[in-house]
Design a protein around this motif. Structure first.
Motif: not given
Length: 289
Positions: A13-17, A24-29, A47-51, A124-129
């Motif tokens: 839950a913390k990681a999602i926040r 906001k500070v990255v170019d791509v997910v 999907t919702r957050i990075s739309r 700048k990319a944020i890596c998530v999975g």
């Protein structure tokens, strides 16, 4: 009665926040998916957050997945207008492939920067999975050094950290993230079988029975060969077949131990490459349109 599988510890839950803030500070997910479950490992929260951000789907563990189905999934994503690539993070050339895909996705932005005379900037990319999807192994390839911790269990990466390598990419690593509730228990079973859910959150016999049913339908020869079964034994009900496999493994009536063995065998590819998600499953793909 089968147990309902749910696993959403507080750190997720913390990681999602944090993801919601950092996007906001990255170019791509970069959303890292398991090629064996290309749809089931997509996190609806991500999907919702990075739309509103460019998003690249990176299918890892391609060496463990059904090659033909992986190609069909890439075509399916392409038809949806979603950028996606597949990799085996243990082979050379990963950094170049991912960086080129990111450049294609950001082509307009990069060309505008060049037209204005700006020198090439880091992407700048944020890596998530989801947990245990192979994200840390991939990151180690992208930055050309062992900086991200690697493990074969969910929950190895606990914090978030920026990583840089020799190329254009600057990467923000994140912990493995699931979502608060699995509405579809088929998805939960797939995540459990491939290792994205902690063992304490499910009963191994439930997941092993799911695996047995899948391989009975798609690759019965794999069950026959791996567990020295007779063809007639495949006609048994799944619980009886699990007990039969238990005996074949020399585990007497310890079916829990046999269930753990089956799950491990599946994850390690001992029953051959497989893909649990089928692009022709309209119920599955329709949910993501």
């Amino acid at each position: 009665m089968q147990t309902n599988i749910q696993w959403f510890p507080g750190h997720m839950a913390k990681a999602i926040r944090q993801f919601e803030e950092n996007i906001k500070v990255v170019d791509v997910v970069f959303e890292i998916l398991d090629a064996r479950i290309p749809i089931s490992s997509i996190n609806p929260e991500i999907t919702r957050i990075s739309r509103n951000k460019p998003r690249l789907l990176i299918l890892t563990k391609a060496d463990l997945a059904d090659h033909q189905l992986t190609k069909q999934w890439l075509l399916w994503f392409q038809k949806q207008g979603q950028a996606a690539i597949t990799i085996d993070a243990k082979t050379p050339g990963v950094q170049k492939k991912v960086e080129q895909a990111a450049k294609r996705l950001l082509a307009n932005k990069l060309s505008q920067q060049q037209a204005k005379g700006f020198s090439p900037q880091k992407i700048k990319a944020i890596c998530v999975g989801v947990p245990n999807v192979g994200k840390s192994t991939l990151l180690n390839q992208l930055i050309n050094r062992r900086s991200a911790p690697v493990g074969n269990r969910p929950g190895v990466t606990k914090g978030q950290q920026w990583l840089t390598g020799n190329g254009r990419l600057e990467l923000l690593d994140t912990p493995g993230i699931l979502w608060p509730k699995f509405a579809d228990q088929r998805v939960a079973e797939k995540l459990a079988l491939t290792g994205a859910i902690r063992e304490r959150a499910y009963h191994s016999d439930d997941v092993a029975l799911f695996a047995i049913q899948f391989f009975k339908q798609t690759s019965p020869s794999a069950l026959l060969q791996r567990y020295h079964l007779d063809v007639s034994e495949l006609e048994l009900a799944n619980p009886e077949l699990l007990l039969t496999i238990t005996a074949k493994l020399g585990m007497k009536d310890d079916y829990d131990r046999a269930a753990d063995r089956i799950i491990t065998d599946v994850r390690k590819g001992k029953l051959g490459p497989f893909t649990l998600d089928n692009p022709y499953d309209s119920e599955l793909t329709g949910a993501t349109d």
